[in-house]
Motif scaffolding. Structure first.
Motif: not given
Length: 246
Positions: A16-23
């Motif tokens: 959930x902290x990965x860039x693709x998970x956030x952005x």
């Protein structure tokens, strides 16, 4: 083997902290290529295999797809997808890719992003997807590139000062399970050659339309300078295939 790492609290928290998970899609280095490989989506019935947080489901609806079914084995993924979605045209179902069961010709487009390297029997998936597609339907998929999955460590070979010297490729022709470390956890992925990906699709009846080994866009490189090393070896394999008219 049906892995469900994403319902393990520690693994899901790290994911959930990965860039693709956030952005979302804009933070996925390969999206600018995969997007162009998709067919016209207006009015289409779409199936997303391994839908995760539902980014692709929401995108295809924005492109006027008539309906979308997103499947994923993880309740955590589906809970997040539902929380991010406000669209009656999208249905999320808890289902393993290996357990697909749809009516013949039920969909016009099937897509899958970075999920099929977790599936042991890719040939079986190809046959099932072929049957679920209407004549002329499209199957667009991305997976970790075989150059990336061949060596189980999935890491660079480093010099004495920690510099990245090269990406090792070993055991390329030995297909099967690889136990690797992803997000601090042991994960099983399945390595297969480029030829196996293509031949499985062809043997199922598909016509290969396009093949891509994408590089990060200049925009992504500017925003994420560390991605420059992604220009040194392919990380993703993308294939667009079409079901011939019956």
């Amino acid at each position: 083997m049906k892995q469900n790492k994403y319902d393990e609290p520690g693994f899901f928290a790290n994911y959930s902290t990965m860039s693709r998970s956030i952005g979302g899609l804009d933070a996925a280095g390969e999206w600018h290529v995969l997007r162009e490989m998709l067919p016209e989506l207006s009015g289409k019935r779409v199936l997303d295999l391994g839908c995760g947080f539902g980014w692709h489901c929401r995108y295809v609806r924005e492109q006027q797809a008539s309906s979308v079914v997103g499947i994923d084995l993880s309740d955590n993924m589906l809970d997040r997808a539902r929380a991010l979605t406000n669209d009656a045209g999208i249905e999320y179902r808890n289902c393993a890719i290996e357990d697909l069961a749809f009516q013949p010709g039920e969909f016009d487009v099937v897509l899958s992003s970075l999920a099929l390297h977790y599936v042991e029997d890719f040939s079986s998936v190809c046959r099932t997807v072929y049957e679920a597609l209407a004549a002329g339907g499209s199957f667009v998929l991305s997976a970790e590139h075989p150059v990336f999955t061949a060596f189980a460590a999935q890491d660079w070979h480093y010099g004495p000062n920690g510099e990245k010297l090269h990406w090792p490729v070993d055991g390329y022709y030995s297909e099967g399970a690889r136990e690797t470390n992803f997000l601090g956890h042991d994960v099983v992925k399945y390595h297969r050659t480029v030829a196996s990906y293509l031949n499985s699709l062809i043997e199922a009846g598909f016509r290969i339309k396009e093949l891509s080994e994408p590089q990060p866009s200049q925009e992504m490189l500017a925003e994420y300078p560390d991605m420059k090393d992604e220009l040194r070896r392919p990380m993703f394999l993308m294939i667009a295939a079409v079901k011939s008219g019956d």
